[in-house]
Enzyme design. Sequence first.
Site, mmCIF file in Angstrom:
data_model
loop_
_atom_site.group_PDB
_atom_site.id
_atom_site.type_symbol
_atom_site.label_atom_id
_atom_site.label_comp_id
_atom_site.label_asym_id
_atom_site.label_seq_id
_atom_site.Cartn_x
_atom_site.Cartn_y
_atom_site.Cartn_z
ATOM 1 N N TYR A 136 -28.052 36.702 -38.431
ATOM 2 C CA TYR A 136 -28.800 35.934 -39.431
ATOM 3 C C TYR A 136 -29.139 34.581 -38.818
ATOM 4 O O TYR A 136 -28.256 33.855 -38.366
ATOM 5 C CB TYR A 136 -27.971 35.732 -40.711
ATOM 6 C CG TYR A 136 -28.800 35.151 -41.837
ATOM 7 C CD1 TYR A 136 -29.283 35.961 -42.851
ATOM 8 C CD2 TYR A 136 -29.138 33.794 -41.860
ATOM 9 C CE1 TYR A 136 -30.074 35.441 -43.863
ATOM 10 C CE2 TYR A 136 -29.931 33.267 -42.867
ATOM 11 C CZ TYR A 136 -30.397 34.096 -43.864
ATOM 12 O OH TYR A 136 -31.191 33.578 -44.853
ATOM 13 N N GLN A 197 -30.687 39.138 -49.880
ATOM 14 C CA GLN A 197 -31.340 40.445 -49.688
ATOM 15 C C GLN A 197 -31.311 40.881 -48.224
ATOM 16 O O GLN A 197 -31.190 42.070 -47.915
ATOM 17 C CB GLN A 197 -32.779 40.431 -50.230
ATOM 18 C CG GLN A 197 -33.772 39.539 -49.516
ATOM 19 C CD GLN A 197 -33.796 38.121 -50.063
ATOM 20 O OE1 GLN A 197 -32.830 37.670 -50.667
ATOM 21 N NE2 GLN A 197 -34.888 37.416 -49.850
ATOM 22 N N ASN A 220 -27.309 29.633 -45.940
ATOM 23 C CA ASN A 220 -26.996 28.787 -47.095
ATOM 24 C C ASN A 220 -25.906 29.436 -47.963
ATOM 25 O O ASN A 220 -25.328 30.453 -47.595
ATOM 26 C CB ASN A 220 -28.270 28.484 -47.904
ATOM 27 C CG ASN A 220 -28.883 29.750 -48.493
ATOM 28 O OD1 ASN A 220 -28.250 30.806 -48.569
ATOM 29 N ND2 ASN A 220 -30.130 29.652 -48.901
ATOM 30 N N SER A 243 -21.425 21.329 -41.419
ATOM 31 C CA SER A 243 -21.052 20.883 -40.077
ATOM 32 C C SER A 243 -20.121 19.673 -40.140
ATOM 33 O O SER A 243 -20.222 18.855 -41.056
ATOM 34 C CB SER A 243 -22.320 20.536 -39.301
ATOM 35 O OG SER A 243 -22.027 20.372 -37.940
ATOM 36 N N GLN A 265 -24.178 14.858 -36.402
ATOM 37 C CA GLN A 265 -23.724 15.889 -37.341
ATOM 38 C C GLN A 265 -24.158 15.571 -38.761
ATOM 39 O O GLN A 265 -24.501 16.467 -39.528
ATOM 40 C CB GLN A 265 -22.212 16.038 -37.269
ATOM 41 C CG GLN A 265 -21.728 16.599 -35.947
ATOM 42 C CD GLN A 265 -22.479 17.838 -35.510
ATOM 43 O OE1 GLN A 265 -22.415 18.879 -36.153
ATOM 44 N NE2 GLN A 265 -23.227 17.735 -34.426
ATOM 45 N N HIS A 268 -27.430 17.014 -40.228
ATOM 46 C CA HIS A 268 -27.594 18.428 -40.596
ATOM 47 C C HIS A 268 -27.934 18.568 -42.070
ATOM 48 O O HIS A 268 -28.907 19.218 -42.431
ATOM 49 C CB HIS A 268 -26.317 19.213 -40.279
ATOM 50 C CG HIS A 268 -26.286 19.754 -38.889
ATOM 51 N ND1 HIS A 268 -27.133 20.742 -38.459
ATOM 52 C CD2 HIS A 268 -25.513 19.437 -37.832
ATOM 53 C CE1 HIS A 268 -26.873 21.020 -37.188
ATOM 54 N NE2 HIS A 268 -25.904 20.233 -36.782
ATOM 55 N N GLU A 333 -14.179 21.094 -36.935
ATOM 56 C CA GLU A 333 -15.070 22.023 -36.225
ATOM 57 C C GLU A 333 -15.352 21.486 -34.818
ATOM 58 O O GLU A 333 -15.168 22.174 -33.822
ATOM 59 C CB GLU A 333 -16.375 22.151 -37.016
ATOM 60 C CG GLU A 333 -17.409 23.036 -36.346
ATOM 61 C CD GLU A 333 -18.757 22.996 -37.043
ATOM 62 O OE1 GLU A 333 -19.579 23.889 -36.757
ATOM 63 O OE2 GLU A 333 -19.023 22.067 -37.837
ATOM 64 N N HIS A 334 -15.829 20.233 -34.747
ATOM 65 C CA HIS A 334 -16.103 19.569 -33.464
ATOM 66 C C HIS A 334 -15.176 18.365 -33.325
ATOM 67 O O HIS A 334 -15.089 17.552 -34.242
ATOM 68 C CB HIS A 334 -17.544 19.043 -33.403
ATOM 69 C CG HIS A 334 -18.596 20.077 -33.672
ATOM 70 N ND1 HIS A 334 -19.279 20.144 -34.876
ATOM 71 C CD2 HIS A 334 -19.089 21.067 -32.895
ATOM 72 C CE1 HIS A 334 -20.151 21.142 -34.820
ATOM 73 N NE2 HIS A 334 -20.053 21.726 -33.635
ATOM 74 N N ASP A 367 -23.802 21.908 -28.712
ATOM 75 C CA ASP A 367 -24.722 22.562 -29.647
ATOM 76 C C ASP A 367 -25.758 23.407 -28.929
ATOM 77 O O ASP A 367 -26.218 24.420 -29.457
ATOM 78 C CB ASP A 367 -25.464 21.505 -30.490
ATOM 79 C CG ASP A 367 -24.606 20.930 -31.599
ATOM 80 O OD1 ASP A 367 -23.564 21.537 -31.924
ATOM 81 O OD2 ASP A 367 -24.970 19.862 -32.131
ATOM 82 N N GLU A 421 12.724 57.156 -44.177
ATOM 83 C CA GLU A 421 11.664 56.809 -45.144
ATOM 84 C C GLU A 421 11.340 57.990 -46.071
ATOM 85 O O GLU A 421 10.358 57.935 -46.824
ATOM 86 C CB GLU A 421 10.393 56.387 -44.387
ATOM 87 C CG GLU A 421 10.572 55.084 -43.624
ATOM 88 C CD GLU A 421 9.312 54.633 -42.873
ATOM 89 O OE1 GLU A 421 8.315 55.382 -42.878
ATOM 90 O OE2 GLU A 421 9.341 53.529 -42.320
ATOM 91 N N HIS A 426 6.548 64.021 -41.506
ATOM 92 C CA HIS A 426 6.479 63.152 -40.328
ATOM 93 C C HIS A 426 7.580 63.558 -39.340
ATOM 94 O O HIS A 426 7.344 63.749 -38.147
ATOM 95 C CB HIS A 426 6.712 61.681 -40.719
ATOM 96 C CG HIS A 426 5.517 60.967 -41.262
ATOM 97 N ND1 HIS A 426 4.886 61.344 -42.418
ATOM 98 C CD2 HIS A 426 4.831 59.882 -40.789
ATOM 99 C CE1 HIS A 426 3.887 60.516 -42.650
ATOM 100 N NE2 HIS A 426 3.822 59.611 -41.668
#
Length: 436
Positions: A136, A197, A220, A243, A265, A268, A333-334, A367, A421, A426
């Site tokens: 995506y 979708q 998103n 971010s 950052q 963003h 994250e960074h 990046d 068991e 088994h």
Amino acid sequence: MSQMTTIARLATRDTDFDTRLASLLAWEGVSDHEIGSRVAEIIAAVRQRGDDAVIEYTNRFDRLSATAMSELTIGAERLEAAFANVPTEQREALQHAAERIRLYHERQKPESWQYSEPDGTVLGQKVTALDRVGIYVPGGKAAYPSSVLMNAVPAHVAGVREIVMVVPTPDGIVNELVLAAAHLAGVDRVFALGGAQAVAALAYGTQSVPRVDKIVGPGNIYVATAKRAVFGQVGIDMIAGPSEILVVSDGGTDPDWLAMDLFSQAEHDEDAQAILVSWDAEHLAAVEASIERLLPTLEREAIVRESLARRGALILCEGPEQAVELINRIAPEHLELSVEAPQAMAEGVRHAGAIFMGRYTAEVLGDYCAGPNHVLPTSGTARFSSPLGVYDFQKRSSLIQCSPEGADTLGRTASVLARGESLTAHARSAENRLKR
């Protein structure tokens, strides 16, 4: 906006520090009930009506008027033309980045292995690439050719047979650099689709969109919610939040550099987070002055200002050790270690998506073109998650082959445990192969 409110100032010695930091870090990655039910409705429609539902939602959300999936399919010739026609400088930059990303990820590639025991039993692990993955790529407000490279190149290195990309084209606007990157990265099929979708189409398949084994790439809140909803039907990389950057500075780095690193950052979106930690109060004041002076020079000034006001902070701590404690608490994250001895400080870091070491290592290099992946865990999930990599596009199968002697030795142990068991079939299955 006055200087006082551009970005929050915190100090670890303040009595309310823990509360204020927790409030700054709080991010609810899960969407609300209303978004969840809308996404569920879209997924159900795509499962039921396939292409027709995908076309209907795409027309509605992206303001298009497609009547067939062929109009939402971007062919290989179109990708090739985009690559040929982008300015030479951009094409060469894409090629340079792609090559560095490939070389880095080649080193990640795990190998199959096996070993033999003295009695001839063989044990091991077989590594196999996924057959087909879906990528995506966001469209609309921002288009990210770098995201195409970071998702597709490791998939190729892993040995994935087919890569399917979806990218929304709101109002019919196609980003040529994104298509050029798709060509360069060897993406096999591209559809001009986005939102829940697109995720549903990849997860369940339609008449035109093939069903994939895993969906990767950012989007998103609708995309994130849809990925969570289809997880289990397909694999997903992660549920990504906004971010983030955490910069630790010992006071020796140019304040203008650090201000721009924070901006990189914050630009963003309004929910992005930029935090600077230092034990030098004068340095923090200098960075704050740089922020005020440089903010009006930014093209995305309004977004940066809002991001800094909502979730940004300049934090005064007591020293390097406390800075490391904060890093591990925030799990960014960074992480930029803009200090004299970054490798020594990095030794103490347990939780961070990517660590940028030294004054000259701007996060932005990661990046685009340093080589390591820019798809990273956000919202504190670096406590248990890793950057996207070759391993995300592969799976492992265990290998077990018993010799007659091994079947006897292991069978006796298995029999005792199985009967413990109360699973007698088994036990009998193991006992059938015992030496009498």
